[in-house]
Design an enzyme around this catalytic site. Sequence first.
Site, PDB file in Angstrom:
ATOM      1  N   ARG A 185       0.840  -1.202   0.000  1.00  0.00           N
ATOM      2  CA  ARG A 185       0.000   0.000   0.000  1.00  0.00           C
ATOM      3  C   ARG A 185       0.873   1.249   0.000  1.00  0.00           C
ATOM      4  O   ARG A 185       1.801   1.357   0.779  1.00  0.00           O
ATOM      5  CB  ARG A 185      -0.915   0.011   1.218  1.00  0.00           C
ATOM      6  N   CYS A 210       0.406  -9.246  11.335  1.00  0.00           N
ATOM      7  CA  CYS A 210       0.592  -9.467  12.778  1.00  0.00           C
ATOM      8  C   CYS A 210      -0.188 -10.668  13.271  1.00  0.00           C
ATOM      9  O   CYS A 210      -0.499 -10.776  14.461  1.00  0.00           O
ATOM     10  CB  CYS A 210       0.191  -8.226  13.566  1.00  0.00           C
ATOM     11  N   GLY A 211      -0.574 -11.547  12.361  1.00  0.00           N
ATOM     12  CA  GLY A 211      -1.202 -12.786  12.798  1.00  0.00           C
ATOM     13  C   GLY A 211      -2.716 -12.800  12.697  1.00  0.00           C
ATOM     14  O   GLY A 211      -3.360 -13.689  13.255  1.00  0.00           O
ATOM     15  N   ARG A 257       1.315 -12.436  -2.222  1.00  0.00           N
ATOM     16  CA  ARG A 257      -0.013 -12.814  -1.708  1.00  0.00           C
ATOM     17  C   ARG A 257      -0.680 -13.884  -2.545  1.00  0.00           C
ATOM     18  O   ARG A 257      -0.255 -14.192  -3.658  1.00  0.00           O
ATOM     19  CB  ARG A 257      -0.890 -11.561  -1.683  1.00  0.00           C
ATOM     20  N   THR A 286      -4.770 -13.209   9.925  1.00  0.00           N
ATOM     21  CA  THR A 286      -5.264 -14.335   9.135  1.00  0.00           C
ATOM     22  C   THR A 286      -4.940 -15.654   9.828  1.00  0.00           C
ATOM     23  O   THR A 286      -5.789 -16.551   9.900  1.00  0.00           O
ATOM     24  CB  THR A 286      -4.677 -14.307   7.711  1.00  0.00           C
TER      25      THR A 286
HETATM   26  C1  SPV Z   1      -3.436  -5.284   4.888  1.00  0.00           C
HETATM   27  O1  SPV Z   1      -2.335  -4.829   4.575  1.00  0.00           O
HETATM   28  O2  SPV Z   1      -3.966  -5.056   5.977  1.00  0.00           O
HETATM   29  C2  SPV Z   1      -4.153  -6.140   3.939  1.00  0.00           C
HETATM   30  C3  SPV Z   1      -3.693  -6.167   2.579  1.00  0.00           C
HETATM   31  O3  SPV Z   1      -5.119  -6.736   4.283  1.00  0.00           O
HETATM   32  S1  SPV Z   1      -4.013  -4.687   1.756  1.00  0.00           S
HETATM   33  O4  SPV Z   1      -4.962  -4.929   0.732  1.00  0.00           O
HETATM   34  O5  SPV Z   1      -2.765  -4.210   1.236  1.00  0.00           O
HETATM   35  O6  SPV Z   1      -4.567  -3.751   2.721  1.00  0.00           O
END
Ligand code: SPV
Length: 612
Positions: free
Chosen positions: A76, A262-263, A376, A265
């Site tokens: 991001r 940070c865990g 990913r 998922t």
């Molecule tokens: C995160 O970074 O919290 C995600 C992936 O879930 S993103 O789509 O990059 O936000």
Amino acid sequence: MDRIDLQKLEKLNNQHVIKVVEEAIKLCKPAKVTVITDSEEDINYVRGLALNNGEEKKLKMESHTIHFDGYYDQGRDKTNTKYLLSKDVDWGIKVNSIEKDKGLKEIYSYLDGSMAGKEMLVRFFSLGPTNSVFSLKALQITDSAYVAHSEDILYRPAYEEFKKLNGSPDFFFFLHSAGRLENGVSIDIDKRRIYIDLEENRVYSVNNQYAGNSLGLKKLAFRLAIKKANEEGWLAEHMFIMGVHGPKDRITYFTGAYPSACGKTSTAMIPGQTVVGDDIAYLKKIDGVIRAVNMESGIFGIIHSVNSEDDPVIYQALITPGEVIFSNVLINNEAPYWEGMKKDIPDKGINFSGEWFEGKKDSQGKEIPCSHKNARYTLRLNELNNIDSKVNDPDGVPVKAIFYGGRDSDTTIPIVESLTWAHGVFLGATVESETTAATLGARGVRKYNPMANLDFISVPLGTYIQNHLKFTKDLKVIPKIYATNYFLKDDTGKYLNGKMDKRVWLLWAEGRVYSEYEAIETPVGRIPKYEDLKTLFVRELGKDYTEVEYIQQFSLRVAKYLEKMERMSKIFENNKMPDAFTKELRTQTERLRDIRIKFGEDTISPFKFLDK
Ligand code: SPV
Ligand code: MN
């Protein structure tokens, strides 16, 4: 747009939709416009297009594809993601914004003609299950078939739902262009912009492909939803939703917020439990109970370190036929490889840097790994064998407990139960985390991250926290709140907990919901008793949990906690925070000071709190 596509649009009977599409066409000047309905034929068309235009390539396994984002488009882009504002806002946190007219002028100039020679796709989705009071509608316009394909996996198609709008403008809309491409990736990275207009419920995104930047429905819609939720008195949160399976087939639903990587998922995927969602939840009060839905229907998850031992459910889905988009991993002989998969990795192939070989260096002389740390996979939840039966329930699931967690090597204990709801909100609002690879920029820097939502909060922080504090009004059942930390280390830098230990924390918390375990009250909240953890470690993990381990993990590092309170006081001192929040910060600090004086120690064994 040909006649058939125009008819598809007209069938929606919504002038607002037509207007948005017309304006997008005028601006982006695509060679062709294709409207995608919910039909299998249309959705297949998108899949095919992503392959035909090279944004995705087929892999050996059926329905698996690979997509690469540009070398500098792997996370991001926080710097260039901004709110368009027509007046100043006192956010209370650092938020990127740009004066609206100026921002619009800039992004329109980048979008102008951005789809020349390309095909514009117009898609309709539901954020949340269809036919649900929770759900919002979203219109996505993009020239990236990869984006449109990813959204098809991650969200529920809702062309038919749009008809039910009866002409209302009550939908979010997103205009994205990947911009100029070379070898299938966006190349004008210096002109990457993501501008969010909270007043008009619209987002423009240009010159990027990484899903966190490009997919309107993921983190961009989330920001719009947070604003809407605050206005309407519900919560849009960076949370998983899971069914925790307690004794005798009892299923207790938890949500949990963790910053990226940070865990989050992996908690939602703990073996033996069932998953409803792993990233974004909408929570509403219905008949005195908090209920939650997953606004998504798939997972865009970090693949680094996913392997058969640590993430068996996901790993299984990644090695079986079924629709999966891999991104930014290594491809060799049409098969995907990534760091931490615990399999032999070939010494060459294609990755996010192009042709890759072991030892390849970047322009700064740093070795390029076989897969990006933020590489990913994208798949539908129903590819997983632990999917919860209520995943698409329009009424959502009842929430009995909420987890908050950060990444903290030296201060906070593995799990603590809040003393009250307000104390829990305080625990959530003071989550700290070392930065990770999910965003661009330096890693390993400690940052505070309220409710793991710092990157997405779209209202002033005080307003956001107040919305949490007042959320229990008129509730029949108030969920318990827990703060967790999976990353505590000892003096030598070794992690104190195994990856699966979170299963024990979860099941302890599940039992606490029904008062099946006693807890020990400490200045920072209630902690588990040694005997209960010992029993749970044997039962859940077949592991002997020693007193020494318990003391190492649950001793209160009071001096460190006080340092943290100091950091928090600084952060919040010039912030208009609700009184109830300020009180929690003050009283927790006082309790910590008192206990330090009482015991005269910087680190206090949990056993010492027993005879309180
Ligand atoms: C995160 O970074 O919290 C995600 C992936 O879930 S993103 O789509 O990059 O936000
Ligand atoms: Mn996320």
